[in-house]
Enzyme design. Structure first.
Site, short mmCIF file in Angstrom:
data_model
loop_
_atom_site.label_atom_id
_atom_site.label_comp_id
_atom_site.label_asym_id
_atom_site.label_seq_id
_atom_site.Cartn_x
_atom_site.Cartn_y
_atom_site.Cartn_z
N LYS A 180 37.54 42.48 39.74
CA LYS A 180 37.37 44.16 39.11
C LYS A 180 37.93 43.40 37.66
O LYS A 180 38.57 42.49 37.75
CB LYS A 180 38.75 43.97 39.55
CG LYS A 180 39.47 45.26 38.66
CD LYS A 180 38.31 46.77 39.44
CE LYS A 180 38.31 47.88 38.17
NZ LYS A 180 37.31 48.74 38.08
N CYS A 211 33.14 49.92 30.67
CA CYS A 211 34.01 50.65 31.25
C CYS A 211 34.28 52.67 30.46
O CYS A 211 34.54 52.52 29.18
CB CYS A 211 35.26 50.31 31.29
SG CYS A 211 35.99 51.75 32.14
#
Ligand code: RRO
Length: 309
Positions: free
Chosen positions: A45, A128
């Site tokens: 992650k 992101c």
């Protein structure tokens, strides 16, 4: 080996991986990925300096054609993942994903990678879409150039970047020009298609809580965008920059298509979330069946060989 890849002189046995964000927030999940003989590498992650719980839930929703998420970078903190990737994983490479919440934080974290014992591949997430008030870095070409210039002043280990999808040839050209100026190990293309909106007509409502329902799109519906990005960058990037193809994989057929467009490794997000780790055996089996039917012994025989009219 029929299915193999090399990034930054690191060898991968197999070509399948998780897409960062899926099944990779804990060490246990990462270990489960690596334990599968059908998984070539696991990507963590994306990590930030501090632990983050992420955006309010529900922040993920699946529908027939794909998924929408606004997870908001939940992660156990950079130190947690650096510790995990620094351990021995019995020959399987592990990729450390680092987020860039701010230019200074991203650079600080990469300095800590550089100073650590970790010798593997780091992937800098410039895409992101879900942190409120933080635009996707890689849609700002000047900032991307600036940040990579700073990073490569000190970073000497293998480093790739996670890119958002682009939708215009001018943008493929501009981004490839920038990326070609740096000794990148790879690009990972694509992140989710940012700021889509899924509408449930029955309830007349959006389906995730953060950002009034806006979120990154993934899954089957984004396949053509993912393939376009892999292909466009393969045609433009220096051959030393390898490509991890991400987006729209649900079966071996899409894995084959990614490789045909130039992907070295192929990673899977939404469908992995849906089906779990057993998916990788099915994907590899289906890919090998397609290769058998076509008479290909190795992926080298068709990688990047997409025909055009
Ligand atoms: O955590 C997220 O919301 C997230 C990230 Br960091 C990313 O890179 N891509 C995405 O779809 N979600």
């Amino acid at each position: 080996n029929r299915l193999h890849a090399t990034i930054a002189d690191i060898n991968f046995e197999g070509i399948l991986a998780n897409a960062s964000g899926v099944h990779c927030q804990t060490k246990e999940e990462l270990a489960e990925l690596l334990a599968s003989p059908y998984v070539a590498t696991a990507v963590t992650k994306s990590s930030t300096k501090e632990v983050r719980t992420g955006n309010p839930k529900p922040s993920y929703y699946e529908f027939e054609q794909g998924s929408i998420n606004s997870m908001g970078l939940p992660n156990n903190g950079f130190d947690y993942y650096l510790d995990y990737v620094s351990q021995d994983h019995s020959q399987k490479p592990v990729i450390l994903s680092v987020a860039s919440l701010s230019m200074t934080e991203g650079i600080e974290l990469l300095k800590r990678v550089q100073d650590s014992d970790f010798q593997g591949i780091t992937e800098f997430n410039l895409s992101c879409p879900n942190v409120v008030g933080k635009p996707q870095v890689a849609y700002d070409f000047e900032t991307t150039h600036q940040i990579l210039t700073e990073v490569f002043k000190f970073f000497k280990k293998p480093l790739g970047v996670k890119l958002p999808p682009y939708f215009d040839f001018a943008h493929f050209d501009q981004m490839a020009d920038i990326l070609n100026q740096f000794p990148l190990s790879h690009i990972n293309s694509v992140n989710s298609i940012g700021n889509g909106l899924y509408v449930d007509v029955e309830t007349e409502a959006s389906v995730i809580k953060p950002k009034k329902g806006f979120g990154g799109l993934g899954g089957a519906m984004i396949l053509p965008t993912a393939l376009a990005n892999v292909r466009a960058f393969r045609e433009r990037l220096n051959p030393d920059i390898k490509i991890i193809g991400t987006g729209g994989v649900t079966s071996g057929e899409e894995v084959f298509a990614h490789i045909l467009c130039g992907a070295d490794l192929v990673s899977v997000g939404t469908e992995l979330q849906r089906q779990g780790i057993g998916l990788f055996e099915k994907l590899q089996h289906e890919l090998l069946m397609i290769m058998n039917e076509k008479g290909y012994q190795s992926i080298d025989e068709f990688k990047g060989q997409l025909k055009t009219m």
